[in-house]
Design an enzyme around this catalytic site. Structure first.
Site, short mmCIF file in Angstrom:
data_model
loop_
_atom_site.label_atom_id
_atom_site.label_comp_id
_atom_site.label_asym_id
_atom_site.label_seq_id
_atom_site.Cartn_x
_atom_site.Cartn_y
_atom_site.Cartn_z
N ASP A 82 0.97 -1.29 0.00
CA ASP A 82 -0.06 0.10 0.06
C ASP A 82 0.83 1.09 0.11
OD1 ASP A 82 -2.60 1.35 0.00
OD2 ASP A 82 -2.51 1.65 2.47
N HIS A 83 0.67 2.10 -1.05
CA HIS A 83 1.48 3.41 -1.00
C HIS A 83 3.09 3.20 -1.09
CE1 HIS A 83 -2.11 6.04 -0.18
NE2 HIS A 83 -2.28 5.37 0.70
N ASP A 104 1.73 5.25 -5.61
CA ASP A 104 1.20 6.28 -5.26
C ASP A 104 2.00 7.37 -5.84
OD1 ASP A 104 -0.13 8.52 -4.60
OD2 ASP A 104 -0.19 7.99 -2.29
N GLU A 134 -3.24 5.40 -8.30
CA GLU A 134 -4.03 6.78 -7.61
C GLU A 134 -3.96 7.92 -8.51
OE1 GLU A 134 -4.50 8.96 -3.52
OE2 GLU A 134 -3.55 6.94 -3.42
N HIS A 174 -7.66 10.23 4.73
CA HIS A 174 -6.86 8.98 5.66
C HIS A 174 -7.02 9.51 6.99
CE1 HIS A 174 -4.66 8.35 1.82
NE2 HIS A 174 -4.86 7.33 2.23
N GLY A 203 -8.94 5.55 3.02
CA GLY A 203 -9.52 6.23 4.07
C GLY A 203 -10.84 5.84 4.37
N ASN A 225 -10.35 0.60 1.69
CA ASN A 225 -9.12 0.30 2.40
C ASN A 225 -9.47 0.99 4.10
OD1 ASN A 225 -7.73 -0.34 0.16
ND2 ASN A 225 -6.10 1.50 0.66
#
Length: 279
Positions: A82-83, A104, A134, A174, A203, A225
């Site tokens: 993630d990210h 990201d 994203e 988030h 978020g 998420n």
């Protein structure tokens, strides 16, 4: 073995009208509780290692932990970065056994975001795994403000990157600790009209449960998420365990008591994303 890719779990969700939980992990205790919750609900789950998790535990270690859980699970499990912010970080996750990479580039100009996301998607697809990108920056509660996703830019981004899933900014933030926000449904509809790629909400803890359920059933949002509300459940359970016996010092016995409360909280999240009540 139930280790799968993001594409494997999101395409059925897209076609059948539900969403899959991208549950944010910080360590072994919550990872294990999330898989137990998914098994109890008989649904897939996406275990996500974000920047905070990676700062605490190296990617190669996380990859082995996630793969071990997946390979012994009775339901499909995705090992998801993630990210990821750089090509090298995404490449390390791939080499560490992750089955999905989220790059990201949302803070970057559109052309740069497309170029770099496409490179990650190509790398992922060559290795038989998935990629999430994203478009439109999702901000942070008490921090950076969001920059909403432009539907026309989303269409270009999806077409030119070939991502398996696209995270969008539609009022989500988030690290929200309440559910008073709510998402911009007209903007979601405009994005959906412009592209067919499965959509992702980062978020998700700040989104009212009823809206999560409705959007999971009625839109192309196939992944929510969820981190903050599950971390809050873990924190509450940990405080209860510590305070129940001030003389106890063995961390294994203390941490064991977080399992059932975190599993219960995760079950509610997963159940709602399938469109079911949380009874």
């Amino acid at each position: 073995m139930s280790l799968v890719t993001l594409h494997d779990v999101l395409q059925p969700a897209l076609q059948q009208g539900y969403a899959v939980g991208g549950l944010v992990t910080l360590g072994w205790e919550d990872m294990r509780a999330y898989v137990a919750a998914a098994e109890a609900e008989n649904c897939p789950v996406i275990l996500q290692a974000g920047p905070g998790c990676r700062a605490h535990t190296p990617l190669p270690v996380l990859g082995k932990m996630l793969r071990h859980l997946a390979e012994h699970a009775s339901v499909p499990v995705v090992a998801h970065l993630d990210h990821g912010y750089t090509y090298d970080e995404c490449a390390e996750a791939l080499d560490s056994g992750f089955t999905s990479l989220m790059f990201d580039g949302s803070r970057k100009p559109l052309a740069d975001n497309i170029k770099e996301t496409r490179q990650i998607a190509e790398m992922a697809h060559k290795s038989g795994i998935s990629c999430e990108g994203e478009i439109g920056f999702v901000g942070y509660s008490g921090g950076e403000n969001s920059a909403g996703t432009d539907p026309s830019e989303a269409a270009i981004f999806a077409a030119e990157t070939d991502v398996d899933a696209m995270a969008i900014s539609v009022g989500n933030v988030h690290l929200q600790q309440d559910k008073e926000g709510g998402l911009d449904e007209p903007r979601i509809a405009a994005i959906q009209a412009a592209t067919e790629v499965p959509l992702v909400i980062h978020g998700g803890s700040g989104v009212p449960t009823s809206q999560r359920k409705s959007l999971a059933i009625n839109t192309n949002i196939c992944k929510f998420n969820i981190g903050t509300e599950l971390r809050m459940a873990f924190g509450a359970a940990l405080r209860d365990a510590v305070n129940a016996d001030p003389e106890r010092f063995d961390r294994v016995s203390i941490l064991k008591e977080t399992h059932d409360p975190v599993m219960a909280a995760a079950r509610i999240v997963l159940r709602n994303l399938k469109g079911q009540s949380d009874d």
